[in-house]
Design a protein around this motif. Structure first.
Motif, PDB file in Angstrom:
ATOM      1  N   MET A   1     -20.489  77.882  -6.719  1.00 51.32           N
ATOM      2  CA  MET A   1     -21.244  79.129  -6.640  1.00 51.32           C
ATOM      3  C   MET A   1     -21.263  79.535  -5.527  1.00 51.32           C
ATOM      4  O   MET A   1     -21.295  80.770  -5.138  1.00 51.32           O
ATOM      5  CB  MET A   1     -22.542  78.578  -7.473  1.00 51.32           C
ATOM      6  CG  MET A   1     -23.097  80.036  -7.224  1.00 51.32           C
ATOM      7  SD  MET A   1     -22.107  81.505  -9.197  1.00 51.32           S
ATOM      8  CE  MET A   1     -22.702  80.485 -10.475  1.00 51.32           C
ATOM      9  N   ALA A   2     -21.558  77.877  -4.594  1.00 51.74           N
ATOM     10  CA  ALA A   2     -22.589  78.801  -3.117  1.00 51.74           C
ATOM     11  C   ALA A   2     -20.719  79.359  -2.248  1.00 51.74           C
ATOM     12  O   ALA A   2     -21.114  80.319  -1.386  1.00 51.74           O
ATOM     13  CB  ALA A   2     -23.170  77.155  -2.307  1.00 51.74           C
ATOM     14  N   SER A   3     -20.034  79.157  -2.626  1.00 55.44           N
ATOM     15  CA  SER A   3     -18.930  79.197  -1.726  1.00 55.44           C
ATOM     16  C   SER A   3     -18.035  80.599  -2.799  1.00 55.44           C
ATOM     17  O   SER A   3     -18.126  81.881  -1.316  1.00 55.44           O
ATOM     18  CB  SER A   3     -17.929  78.341  -1.753  1.00 55.44           C
ATOM     19  OG  SER A   3     -17.124  78.364  -3.371  1.00 55.44           O
ATOM     20  N   LEU A   4     -17.953  80.597  -3.714  1.00 56.19           N
ATOM     21  CA  LEU A   4     -18.366  82.452  -4.349  1.00 56.19           C
ATOM     22  C   LEU A   4     -18.991  83.392  -3.558  1.00 56.19           C
ATOM     23  O   LEU A   4     -18.496  84.908  -2.807  1.00 56.19           O
ATOM     24  CB  LEU A   4     -17.906  81.776  -5.547  1.00 56.19           C
ATOM     25  CG  LEU A   4     -17.797  83.749  -6.427  1.00 56.19           C
ATOM     26  CD1 LEU A   4     -16.613  83.805  -6.556  1.00 56.19           C
ATOM     27  CD2 LEU A   4     -18.594  83.289  -7.677  1.00 56.19           C
ATOM     28  N   ILE A   5     -20.270  83.019  -3.122  1.00 55.99           N
ATOM     29  CA  ILE A   5     -21.251  84.130  -3.054  1.00 55.99           C
ATOM     30  C   ILE A   5     -21.081  84.147  -1.080  1.00 55.99           C
ATOM     31  O   ILE A   5     -20.852  85.092  -0.719  1.00 55.99           O
ATOM     32  CB  ILE A   5     -22.134  83.116  -3.191  1.00 55.99           C
ATOM     33  CG1 ILE A   5     -23.195  83.336  -4.436  1.00 55.99           C
ATOM     34  CG2 ILE A   5     -23.420  84.521  -2.368  1.00 55.99           C
ATOM     35  CD1 ILE A   5     -24.184  83.102  -5.051  1.00 55.99           C
ATOM     36  N   ALA A   6     -20.728  83.367  -0.829  1.00 53.00           N
ATOM     37  CA  ALA A   6     -20.488  83.347   0.855  1.00 53.00           C
ATOM     38  C   ALA A   6     -19.110  83.725   0.391  1.00 53.00           C
ATOM     39  O   ALA A   6     -19.173  85.064   1.971  1.00 53.00           O
ATOM     40  CB  ALA A   6     -20.048  81.542   1.587  1.00 53.00           C
ATOM     41  N   TRP A   7     -18.196  83.904   0.044  1.00 50.56           N
ATOM     42  CA  TRP A   7     -16.776  84.559   0.400  1.00 50.56           C
ATOM     43  C   TRP A   7     -17.313  86.713  -0.091  1.00 50.56           C
ATOM     44  O   TRP A   7     -16.537  87.542   0.314  1.00 50.56           O
ATOM     45  CB  TRP A   7     -16.015  84.360  -1.186  1.00 50.56           C
ATOM     46  CG  TRP A   7     -15.047  85.289  -1.621  1.00 50.56           C
ATOM     47  CD1 TRP A   7     -14.451  86.039  -2.452  1.00 50.56           C
ATOM     48  CD2 TRP A   7     -13.099  85.722  -0.399  1.00 50.56           C
ATOM     49  NE1 TRP A   7     -13.240  86.728  -1.833  1.00 50.56           N
ATOM     50  CE2 TRP A   7     -12.743  86.537  -0.975  1.00 50.56           C
ATOM     51  CE3 TRP A   7     -13.027  84.985   0.974  1.00 50.56           C
ATOM     52  CZ2 TRP A   7     -11.775  87.131  -0.527  1.00 50.56           C
ATOM     53  CZ3 TRP A   7     -12.480  85.974   1.776  1.00 50.56           C
ATOM     54  CH2 TRP A   7     -11.463  86.998   1.147  1.00 50.56           C
ATOM     55  N   LEU A   9     -19.966  87.585   0.641  1.00 49.13           N
ATOM     56  CA  LEU A   9     -20.637  88.541   2.161  1.00 49.13           C
ATOM     57  C   LEU A   9     -20.106  88.543   3.405  1.00 49.13           C
ATOM     58  O   LEU A   9     -19.869  89.396   3.624  1.00 49.13           O
ATOM     59  CB  LEU A   9     -22.337  86.792   2.270  1.00 49.13           C
ATOM     60  CG  LEU A   9     -22.760  87.031   1.088  1.00 49.13           C
ATOM     61  CD1 LEU A   9     -24.243  86.071   1.897  1.00 49.13           C
ATOM     62  CD2 LEU A   9     -23.680  88.443   1.447  1.00 49.13           C
ATOM     63  N   VAL A  10     -18.469  87.274   3.365  1.00 48.74           N
ATOM     64  CA  VAL A  10     -17.940  87.495   4.155  1.00 48.74           C
ATOM     65  C   VAL A  10     -16.588  88.543   4.140  1.00 48.74           C
ATOM     66  O   VAL A  10     -16.132  89.022   4.951  1.00 48.74           O
ATOM     67  CB  VAL A  10     -17.407  86.533   5.114  1.00 48.74           C
ATOM     68  CG1 VAL A  10     -18.647  85.252   5.838  1.00 48.74           C
ATOM     69  CG2 VAL A  10     -16.332  85.898   4.437  1.00 48.74           C
ATOM     70  N   ALA A  11     -16.146  88.561   2.874  1.00 45.85           N
ATOM     71  CA  ALA A  11     -15.112  89.238   2.215  1.00 45.85           C
ATOM     72  C   ALA A  11     -15.406  91.290   2.946  1.00 45.85           C
ATOM     73  O   ALA A  11     -16.616  91.311   2.850  1.00 45.85           O
ATOM     74  CB  ALA A  11     -14.723  88.936   1.070  1.00 45.85           C
ATOM     75  N   ALA A  12     -14.160  91.488   3.104  1.00 45.06           N
ATOM     76  CA  ALA A  12     -14.724  92.854   3.410  1.00 45.06           C
ATOM     77  C   ALA A  12     -15.125  93.680   2.693  1.00 45.06           C
ATOM     78  O   ALA A  12     -14.389  94.039   1.653  1.00 45.06           O
ATOM     79  CB  ALA A  12     -12.840  93.137   4.384  1.00 45.06           C
ATOM     80  N   PRO A  13     -15.796  95.051   3.372  1.00 46.22           N
ATOM     81  CA  PRO A  13     -16.080  95.768   1.659  1.00 46.22           C
ATOM     82  C   PRO A  13     -14.486  96.504   1.607  1.00 46.22           C
ATOM     83  O   PRO A  13     -13.795  96.636   1.900  1.00 46.22           O
ATOM     84  CB  PRO A  13     -16.913  96.254   2.373  1.00 46.22           C
ATOM     85  CG  PRO A  13     -17.303  96.745   3.597  1.00 46.22           C
ATOM     86  CD  PRO A  13     -16.885  95.551   3.872  1.00 46.22           C
ATOM     87  N   HIS A  14     -14.678  97.913   0.589  1.00 44.76           N
ATOM     88  CA  HIS A  14     -14.194  99.083  -0.158  1.00 44.76           C
ATOM     89  C   HIS A  14     -13.998  99.477   1.523  1.00 44.76           C
ATOM     90  O   HIS A  14     -15.107  99.935   1.755  1.00 44.76           O
ATOM     91  CB  HIS A  14     -14.369  98.807  -1.293  1.00 44.76           C
ATOM     92  CG  HIS A  14     -14.294  98.338  -1.915  1.00 44.76           C
ATOM     93  ND1 HIS A  14     -12.744  97.710  -3.508  1.00 44.76           N
ATOM     94  CD2 HIS A  14     -14.494  97.218  -3.503  1.00 44.76           C
ATOM     95  CE1 HIS A  14     -13.622  96.593  -3.783  1.00 44.76           C
ATOM     96  NE2 HIS A  14     -14.247  96.692  -4.489  1.00 44.76           N
ATOM     97  N   PRO A  15     -12.634 100.039   0.696  1.00 46.52           N
ATOM     98  CA  PRO A  15     -12.367 100.750   2.757  1.00 46.52           C
ATOM     99  C   PRO A  15     -13.257 102.332   2.238  1.00 46.52           C
ATOM    100  O   PRO A  15     -13.316 102.348   0.384  1.00 46.52           O
ATOM    101  CB  PRO A  15     -11.409 100.935   2.976  1.00 46.52           C
ATOM    102  CG  PRO A  15     -10.982 100.396   1.741  1.00 46.52           C
ATOM    103  CD  PRO A  15     -11.229  99.170   1.280  1.00 46.52           C
TER     104      PRO A  15
END
Lengths: 212, 270
Positions: A1-7, A9-15
């Protein structure tokens, strides 16, 4: 769950990119999307259209949107539920209020076409379109044409006092004093006016006499 | 059974057997937390309507009732189909239905008992739907809508029973029932597309054949678009006369589905 949330947070937002109104599908295809419930479907499509300008990361300006496609959408949605007033409300109050004469005219034309299809049910939207033409667009002649068409297609007794008053005001603004006087004589002769309305007609006639 | 009859007197009449089976079917479904699923479905529909209504520029209740009605109809049909399909396919797989068929009653009685039980579940859903709509729609219109959704749910429950019996596998039966429901609901639009395609293709034989084929299919399916009319909730134009064709069509299709189901049950060796 923590890795999912971390992903997340760091994933690029929609352009952030701006999409324009797409061309609407054919009427029968649009009807198919409503799963046999065109009335409710019309509402859901209207909400989609209404929120279309809020896109990921950007809020579109109506001045940059394709109002020809928007008008086609409004027509298709109104055809799904001819008894609905929502597309007409949006056309007069929201899309028609954009500060762009070309786009305002498209909305006024749409309301005019819808009015001609069902004058007795949609007269108030034609009246609002006339107000929009007069005050939003500053086109007195168009406003006069819209109000005259309204009075030709809907029995006078069905129209409220303010709609007929609107006609008088537009005529007076155009210095068409005689035409305004004739209209008020007609209003007084038709009867069905309340005491306050009769007083208002009398007051207008006095003012017109002063102007003359 | 003969032994028990000697001790306990006469076995229940066929009518009582239908009633007992119906109540048992309803109780089994309720034991599997159907009531919670119903409450959750209605709460989700309410939440979605509340959110969508907050986007509307108008504060009239008609559009809110129409959206809620649309969502409740989809949710109720889905819940009914899922309940019937999973209940019956499980009965078929764990031999529960076989045990029932061993009772000293004709197979038709067993089939009818299950059918009445599932119809009770459908009616319970329809009542809850009407209650959920009451704050947004005039009671008369909500009630008309409720009678129509009840008819629609009865039809779908009976269709799900028949397909579960014929196909035996829950995923397959569920897919077929949903597909037939969507086809019944979208038939008017499909006919419109077929007619326009035929016109555009200048009456080319393939387009005309497709249109004729679709017309024949439409005669076989119930005209579900006439059921549960959202217009009643939106523009309040429903009247009792609108129910006559709905109830007639429901009676005809129910009779057909029950008869076919009964034949399938008699034909099948357990």
């Amino acid at each position: 769950m923590a890795s999912l949330i971390a992903w997340r947070l760091v994933a690029a937002p929609h352009p952030a990119s701006l999409e324009d109104y797409p061309r609407p599908p054919a009427p029968a295809a649009l009807r198919l999307t409503t799963l046999g419930d065109p009335r409710a479907g019309a509402l859901f499509w209207m909400l989609w259209l209404q929120t279309f300008d809020d896109q990921a990361g950007v809020t579109a300006s109506f001045k940059k949107m394709d109002f020809a496609h928007l008008t086609a959408w409004l027509e298709r949605i109104l055809a799904l539920d001819p008894g609905s007033e929502y597309p007409l409300l949006m056309a007069t109050r929201v899309y028609g209020a954009v500060l762009d004469p070309g786009r305002q005219r498209l909305m006024i034309d749409f309301v005019g076409r819808a009015f001609r299809d069902a004058p007795e049910r949609r007269w108030q939207w034609q009246a609002l379109a006339a107000v929009q033409a007069r005050h939003g667009l500053g086109d007195r002649q168009l406003a006069l044409t819209l109000v005259e068409e309204l009075e030709q297609r809907v029995p006078a007794r069905q129209l409220p006092f303010w709609v007929r008053g609107l006609h008088v005001i537009i005529l007076r603004e155009g210095n068409e004093i005689e035409a305004a006087k004739r209209l008020m004589e007609l209003m007084a002769r038709d009867g069905g006016l309340t005491e306050r309305q009769r007083q208002a007609v009398e007051m207008w006639r006095e003012r017109l006499e002063e102007l003359r | 059974m003969h032994h028990s009859r000697q001790h306990r007197g006469q076995a229940p009449s066929r009518l009582s057997a239908v009633a007992i089976l119906a109540v048992l079917t309803l109780r089994m479904a309720l034991r599997e937390r159907l009531a919670r699923a119903m409450a959750l479905m209605i709460a989700l529909c309410w939440a979605a309507t509340w959110f969508l209504a907050s986007l509307l520029v108008s504060d009239e209740t008609g559009p809110q009732a129409a959206m809620l009605g649309f969502l409740l109809r989809l949710g109720s049909v889905f819940l009914t189909i899922v309940t019937v399909t999973f209940s019956l396919t499980r009965d078929l797989q764990n031999r529960g239905l076989e045990m029932m068929l061993a009772l000293p009653y004709p197979r038709g009685v067993i089939w009818l008992g299950k059918g009445v039980g599932f119809s009770l579940i459908a009616s319970l859903l329809a009542i809850l739907d009407v209650l959920a709509l009451l704050p947004l729609a005039p009671p008369g219109q909500a009630l008309l809508w409720g009678v129509a959704i009840n008819a629609e749910l009865w039809l779908m429950a009976t269709l799900a029973m028949l397909l579960s019996l014929a196909l035996r596998q829950a995923p397959l039966a569920l897919t077929m029932t949903v597909a037939l429901y969507l086809l019944g609901r979208s038939m008017h639009s499909l006919l419109l597309i077929a007619r326009q395609s035929a016109e555009i293709a200048a009456e080319h034989w393939s387009a005309v054949v497709a249109q004729q084929l679709l017309t024949v299919i439409s005669w076989l399916l119930p005209d579900l678009e006439r059921f549960t009319v959202t217009d009643w909730l939106l523009h309040h134009g429903g009247s009792l006369t609108a129910l006559a064709p709905i109830l007639t069509e429901t009676a005809l299709y129910l009779a057909l589905l029950i008869a076919v189901g009964h034949l399938e049950l008699r034909r099948r060796a357990f």
